[in-house]
Write a protein that holds these residues in place. Structure first.
Motif, PDB file in Angstrom:
ATOM      1  N   UNK A  42      20.170  10.940  -5.463  1.00 27.07           N
ATOM      2  CA  UNK A  42      20.032  10.209  -4.204  1.00 27.07           C
ATOM      3  C   UNK A  42      18.729   9.434  -4.150  1.00 27.07           C
ATOM      4  N   UNK A  43      17.891   9.575  -5.169  1.00 29.83           N
ATOM      5  CA  UNK A  43      16.596   8.909  -5.134  1.00 29.83           C
ATOM      6  C   UNK A  43      16.391   7.915  -6.269  1.00 29.83           C
TER       7      UNK A  43
ATOM      8  N   UNK B  20      17.645  -0.517  -2.295  1.00 33.23           N
ATOM      9  CA  UNK B  20      16.224  -0.618  -1.992  1.00 33.23           C
ATOM     10  C   UNK B  20      15.526   0.707  -2.273  1.00 33.23           C
ATOM     11  N   UNK B  21      14.435   0.646  -3.040  1.00 30.95           N
ATOM     12  CA  UNK B  21      13.625   1.832  -3.286  1.00 30.95           C
ATOM     13  C   UNK B  21      12.172   1.498  -2.960  1.00 30.95           C
ATOM     14  N   UNK B  22      11.380   2.536  -2.708  1.00 31.94           N
ATOM     15  CA  UNK B  22       9.974   2.324  -2.364  1.00 31.94           C
ATOM     16  C   UNK B  22       9.098   3.238  -3.215  1.00 31.94           C
ATOM     17  N   UNK B  23       8.882   2.885  -4.483  1.00 33.51           N
ATOM     18  CA  UNK B  23       7.910   3.641  -5.282  1.00 33.51           C
ATOM     19  C   UNK B  23       6.503   3.337  -4.779  1.00 33.51           C
TER      20      UNK B  23
ATOM     21  N   UNK C 236       7.753   9.177  -8.360  1.00 31.35           N
ATOM     22  CA  UNK C 236       7.078   7.920  -8.012  1.00 31.35           C
ATOM     23  C   UNK C 236       7.410   7.453  -6.608  1.00 31.35           C
ATOM     24  N   UNK C 237       8.457   8.025  -5.996  1.00 31.93           N
ATOM     25  CA  UNK C 237       8.855   7.617  -4.645  1.00 31.93           C
ATOM     26  C   UNK C 237       8.487   8.650  -3.591  1.00 31.93           C
ATOM     27  N   UNK C 238       7.717   9.646  -3.965  1.00 30.63           N
ATOM     28  CA  UNK C 238       7.322  10.692  -3.032  1.00 30.63           C
ATOM     29  C   UNK C 238       5.839  10.580  -2.710  1.00 30.63           C
ATOM     30  N   UNK C 239       5.481  10.959  -1.502  1.00 32.66           N
ATOM     31  CA  UNK C 239       4.070  11.031  -1.133  1.00 32.66           C
ATOM     32  C   UNK C 239       3.454   9.733  -0.682  1.00 32.66           C
TER      33      UNK C 239
END
Length: 453
Positions: free
Chosen positions: A49-50, A327-330, A363-366
């Motif tokens: 899912x990520x 759409x992803x947000x690294x 890379x997409x966490x925090x």
């Protein structure tokens, strides 16, 4: 003596490649039965899912069997590939997967250990919402399951519940399919996703028409399953929009000097930017980092459970990226501590990895604050939705020549509109305005970025 003394079959199970993920779709197999594999060799690519993630095999051997074809969604902990490993006696035993019925009756699983380097599992317990309706005590549920199994073993006729895992039951519910009418194809009579889709396909098939029509008129809709990255993004955006009270402010700014600085950095060797990708996004990102340093309270998050505001003393700068999977947000870790050349290098790596579909879940966490560049699509600006857990997001509009009053005269200047959305629980109008005005002022006089680089 059997041949198993020389080789034993090891089962490689679907790992948890994120934090608490429950399933992943097999996108591509890189090996086939009979192929030799070595420890650390990538055998398949899966999508969670990520993100899309490549899975390495943890031992040497020969591929015995691929348990699932490409395109199958597999639950975490399920064996996906069997490998014949030399030295059968030395191979540790794999923990057998729980029968589907028992998994349904007792969903809580023991804590998992890390399975991939760089993709540890969450150490916190997974919280599940209680199911609606009356709850069945664990002892009664266990007894019911045992009675059902005993009934099957003795040949008695038992009115049993169709066997299917929770994700499959949800899929059936969403599609309006009665599992009792579905013919199972999985092991031990378990209903799979493919079985549910097969059951609903005839109902969705178009009825034959009596007249001859063009092919295009007989297929007027295309249905695309919402899964993977798109599913996660949709859920996150809905949750953010209806949880955090959004406020958006706008400012139109003359970025002519910023565009000139971009060209200067590309040509000059004195700033250490040789071989690095230099563009307006780089300077805008640096301007935002400077504004956050001056106004640190905007770099925060809201802890609903503890009823606390959490101030972050670091900036993990998220960059929204459009990819074929959605759409992803690294984010760039510790972006606040990077020089301009280091920021350019990190930004280039982030964009390249995202385009290749290789962004890792880590890379997409925090992330703490995000930039979204809608200007690349020719859009003047927008009202961006906050990335969950963050207090602010900056949208960059297209940069174009416009008539602008400069030094008392109307001249053509490079102009853009910036939009800052923020969580009004954390950021009031004064703070949000200060940050946005600060970014605009820096972009009007960007030479100071070299000093702060």
């Amino acid at each position: 003596m059997t041949t198993m003394t020389e080789a034993s079959v090891r089962e490689f199970k679907m790992p948890d490649v994120g934090e608490g993920l429950t399933e992943a779709e097999i996108l591509k197999w890189y090996v086939q039965p009979g192929d030799t594999v070595t420890d650390g060799q990538v055998v398949c690519e899966v999508e969670t899912a990520k993100a899309a993630v490549e899975l390495p095999i943890p031992y040497d051997g020969v591929v015995h069997e691929l348990r699932f074809p490409e395109g199958t969604t597999v639950a975490v902990g399920t064996s996906i590939i069997a490998v014949a490993v030399a030295g059968g006696g030395a191979a540790p035993e794999e923990t057998p997967a729980a029968p589907p019925v028992q998994e349904e009756a007792k969903p809580a699983a023991p804590a998992r250990t890390p399975v991939l380097v760089g993709y540890g599992v969450s150490t916190s317990a997974t919280k599940r919402r209680p199911r609606k309706g009356a709850e069945i005590p664990a002892q009664e549920a266990s007894a019911a399951v045992q009675a059902e199994l005993n009934g099957h073993a003795s040949g008695a006729v038992v009115q049993s519940r169709p066997l299917a895992k929770p994700p499959v039951r949800k899929l059936a519910k969403d599609l309006g399919v009665d599992l009792a009418t579905v013919t199972p194809s999985g092991p031990d009579g378990v209903i799979t996703r493919e079985d549910v889709h097969a059951a609903v396909a005839p109902a969705q098939a178009p009825e034959p028409v009596a007249v001859s029509l063009p092919v295009a008129d007989t297929a007027r809709e295309t249905r695309i399953p919402v899964k993977g990255v798109r599913k996660m993004t949709a859920a996150a955006m809905v949750g953010s929009a209806f949880t955090a009270p959004h406020v958006t402010e706008f400012v139109t700014v003359d970025v002519t000097r910023t565009m000139k600085l971009v060209e200067e950095l590309k040509r000059s060797d004195e700033y250490g930017m040789q071989g690095l990708r230099v563009n307006p996004l780089l300077l805008i990102a640096k301007a935002l980092l400077v504004a956050i340093k001056r106004n640190p309270d905007i770099n925060a998050s809201w802890d609903e459970a503890a009823q606390e505001i959490v101030l972050k003393h670091y900036v993990n700068l998220g960059i929204a990226a459009a990819t074929p999977r959605g759409l992803i947000v690294p984010n760039i870790k510790d972006a606040h501590a990077k020089t301009l050349p280091q920021l350019a290098e990190s930004l280039g790596e982030l964009v390249s990895t995202a385009r290749d579909g290789k962004t890792s879940p880590a890379a997409m966490q925090g992330g703490t604050v995000t930039i979204t560049n809608v200007g690349v699509f020719g859009i003047d600006t927008g009202t961006p939705i906050l990335n969950p857990g963050e207090a602010a997001i900056l949208a960059i509009g297209t940069i174009k020549l416009q008539p602008w009053v400069h030094k008392g005269k109307v001249k053509p200047r490079q102009v853009t509109t910036l939009a800052l959305s923020f969580d009004h629980r954390l950021v009031d109008g004064e703070l949000g305005s200060k940050v946005l005005a600060d970014v605009a002022a820096i972009l009007e006089q960007p030479k100071r970025l070299i000093t702060w680089a």
